[in-house]
Design a protein around this motif. Structure first.
Motif, PDB file in Angstrom:
ATOM      1  N   UNK A  49       0.823  -1.187   0.159  1.00 50.00           N
ATOM      2  CA  UNK A  49       0.034  -0.103   0.120  1.00 50.00           C
ATOM      3  C   UNK A  49       0.818   1.282  -0.027  1.00 50.00           C
ATOM      4  N   UNK A  50       2.218   1.182   0.711  1.00 50.15           N
ATOM      5  CA  UNK A  50       3.051   2.453   0.644  1.00 50.15           C
ATOM      6  C   UNK A  50       3.769   2.587  -0.327  1.00 50.15           C
ATOM      7  N   UNK A  51       4.242   1.328  -0.858  1.00 48.92           N
ATOM      8  CA  UNK A  51       5.328   1.554  -2.063  1.00 48.92           C
ATOM      9  C   UNK A  51       4.943   0.665  -3.223  1.00 48.92           C
ATOM     10  N   UNK A  52       4.008  -0.112  -3.284  1.00 50.33           N
ATOM     11  CA  UNK A  52       3.617  -1.138  -4.515  1.00 50.33           C
ATOM     12  C   UNK A  52       4.658  -2.116  -4.463  1.00 50.33           C
ATOM     13  N   UNK A  53       5.138  -2.521  -3.486  1.00 48.78           N
ATOM     14  CA  UNK A  53       5.970  -3.675  -3.628  1.00 48.78           C
ATOM     15  C   UNK A  53       5.963  -4.467  -2.201  1.00 48.78           C
ATOM     16  N   UNK A  54       5.754  -5.665  -2.363  1.00 49.71           N
ATOM     17  CA  UNK A  54       5.961  -6.400  -3.689  1.00 49.71           C
ATOM     18  C   UNK A  54       4.947  -5.984  -4.820  1.00 49.71           C
ATOM     19  N   UNK A  55       5.189  -5.976  -5.990  1.00 49.56           N
ATOM     20  CA  UNK A  55       4.368  -5.814  -7.017  1.00 49.56           C
ATOM     21  C   UNK A  55       2.954  -6.533  -6.934  1.00 49.56           C
ATOM     22  N   UNK A  56       3.242  -7.797  -6.606  1.00 48.27           N
ATOM     23  CA  UNK A  56       2.263  -8.973  -6.644  1.00 48.27           C
ATOM     24  C   UNK A  56       1.768  -9.566  -5.323  1.00 48.27           C
ATOM     25  N   UNK A  57       0.949  -9.328  -4.916  1.00 49.43           N
ATOM     26  CA  UNK A  57       0.592  -9.838  -3.513  1.00 49.43           C
ATOM     27  C   UNK A  57      -0.718 -10.279  -3.221  1.00 49.43           C
ATOM     28  N   UNK A  58      -0.950 -11.378  -2.492  1.00 49.87           N
ATOM     29  CA  UNK A  58      -2.026 -12.168  -2.263  1.00 49.87           C
ATOM     30  C   UNK A  58      -2.008 -12.424  -0.611  1.00 49.87           C
ATOM     31  N   UNK A  59      -2.756 -11.925  -0.113  1.00 49.53           N
ATOM     32  CA  UNK A  59      -2.791 -12.025   1.524  1.00 49.53           C
ATOM     33  C   UNK A  59      -3.598 -12.931   1.900  1.00 49.53           C
ATOM     34  N   UNK A  60      -3.393 -13.682   2.590  1.00 53.04           N
ATOM     35  CA  UNK A  60      -4.510 -14.669   3.142  1.00 53.04           C
ATOM     36  C   UNK A  60      -5.074 -14.208   4.494  1.00 53.04           C
ATOM     37  N   UNK A  61      -6.289 -14.191   4.731  1.00 56.10           N
ATOM     38  CA  UNK A  61      -6.806 -13.537   6.293  1.00 56.10           C
ATOM     39  C   UNK A  61      -7.874 -14.688   6.701  1.00 56.10           C
ATOM     40  N   UNK A  62      -7.548 -15.697   6.785  1.00 56.08           N
ATOM     41  CA  UNK A  62      -8.402 -16.868   6.934  1.00 56.08           C
ATOM     42  C   UNK A  62      -8.204 -17.542   8.426  1.00 56.08           C
ATOM     43  N   UNK A  63      -7.472 -16.870   9.225  1.00 53.09           N
ATOM     44  CA  UNK A  63      -7.059 -17.696  10.643  1.00 53.09           C
ATOM     45  C   UNK A  63      -6.682 -19.051  10.312  1.00 53.09           C
ATOM     46  N   UNK A  64      -7.102 -19.829  11.367  1.00 52.68           N
ATOM     47  CA  UNK A  64      -6.516 -21.340  11.541  1.00 52.68           C
ATOM     48  C   UNK A  64      -7.559 -22.052  10.732  1.00 52.68           C
ATOM     49  N   UNK A  65      -7.412 -22.649   9.618  1.00 46.70           N
ATOM     50  CA  UNK A  65      -8.040 -23.428   8.624  1.00 46.70           C
ATOM     51  C   UNK A  65      -7.173 -24.623   8.235  1.00 46.70           C
ATOM     52  N   UNK A  66      -7.813 -25.660   7.923  1.00 50.08           N
ATOM     53  CA  UNK A  66      -7.131 -26.689   7.291  1.00 50.08           C
ATOM     54  C   UNK A  66      -6.285 -26.545   6.046  1.00 50.08           C
ATOM     55  N   UNK A  67      -5.101 -27.211   5.782  1.00 54.16           N
ATOM     56  CA  UNK A  67      -4.629 -27.218   4.465  1.00 54.16           C
ATOM     57  C   UNK A  67      -5.700 -27.552   3.314  1.00 54.16           C
ATOM     58  N   UNK A  92      -4.388  -8.700  -3.595  1.00 49.68           N
ATOM     59  CA  UNK A  92      -5.708  -9.614  -3.501  1.00 49.68           C
ATOM     60  C   UNK A  92      -5.576 -10.095  -2.028  1.00 49.68           C
ATOM     61  N   UNK A  93      -6.827  -9.853  -1.153  1.00 47.30           N
ATOM     62  CA  UNK A  93      -7.121 -10.219  -0.012  1.00 47.30           C
ATOM     63  C   UNK A  93      -8.194 -11.334  -0.052  1.00 47.30           C
ATOM     64  N   UNK A  94      -7.715 -12.506   0.476  1.00 48.75           N
ATOM     65  CA  UNK A  94      -8.745 -13.574   0.729  1.00 48.75           C
ATOM     66  C   UNK A  94      -9.170 -13.560   2.213  1.00 48.75           C
ATOM     67  N   UNK A  95     -10.395 -13.365   2.218  1.00 48.03           N
ATOM     68  CA  UNK A  95     -11.129 -13.424   3.650  1.00 48.03           C
ATOM     69  C   UNK A  95     -12.012 -14.331   3.653  1.00 48.03           C
ATOM     70  N   UNK A  96     -12.625 -14.777   4.715  1.00 46.22           N
ATOM     71  CA  UNK A  96     -13.430 -15.949   4.672  1.00 46.22           C
ATOM     72  C   UNK A  96     -14.805 -15.860   4.004  1.00 46.22           C
ATOM     73  N   UNK A  97     -15.034 -14.656   3.807  1.00 46.85           N
ATOM     74  CA  UNK A  97     -16.494 -14.538   2.954  1.00 46.85           C
ATOM     75  C   UNK A  97     -16.436 -13.637   1.736  1.00 46.85           C
ATOM     76  N   UNK A  98     -15.040 -12.994   1.560  1.00 49.07           N
ATOM     77  CA  UNK A  98     -14.977 -11.928   0.485  1.00 49.07           C
ATOM     78  C   UNK A  98     -13.460 -12.161   0.004  1.00 49.07           C
ATOM     79  N   UNK A  99     -13.448 -11.710  -1.299  1.00 49.15           N
ATOM     80  CA  UNK A  99     -12.039 -11.535  -2.064  1.00 49.15           C
ATOM     81  C   UNK A  99     -12.164 -10.075  -2.323  1.00 49.15           C
TER      82      UNK A  99
END
Length: 102
Positions: A49-67, A92-99
């Motif tokens: 958000x501050x520097x656009x780096x890394x240029x490509x980012x997926x953040x997983x916001x799911x807490x503890x889930x099974x593999x 991209x941010x992956x949340x329990x109910x939204x992307x």
């Protein structure tokens, strides 16, 4: 799973100084190799958000889930991820109910 679907992938433990590699070095490595960083770490989100780096980012916001559930979520999003990978930069941010995509 990513390799099985034809995507080049590498775990942080296989590069640089493994799990002790600083975020900045991981970011630089990913940007130089046109990799997508996949993480749970908010530090990468803040850097994007501050520097656009890394240029490509997926953040997983799911807490503890099974593999199995995590892999299923990624498999369901592979078409979208492949499309986003064609862009110069994305978050991209992956949340329990939204992307969310920025």
């Amino acid at each position: 799973m990513l390799a099985a679907h034809g995507h080049d992938s590498v775990h942080v433990n296989q590069i640089l100084n493994g799990s002790s590699t600083p975020d900045s070095a991981i970011t630089q490595y990913a940007d130089q190799n046109d990799y997508i960083v996949i993480t749970k770490d908010t530090d990468f989100r803040n850097a994007y958000l501050l520097k656009k780096s890394p240029r490509k980012l997926i953040r997983v916001c799911l807490g503890n889930i099974t593999n199995d559930r995590l892999l299923a979520l990624f498999e369901n999003q592979l078409v979208l991820i492949k499309k986003l990978d064609q862009e110069d930069s994305f978050y991209m941010e992956i949340n329990p109910d939204t992307i969310l995509i920025y």
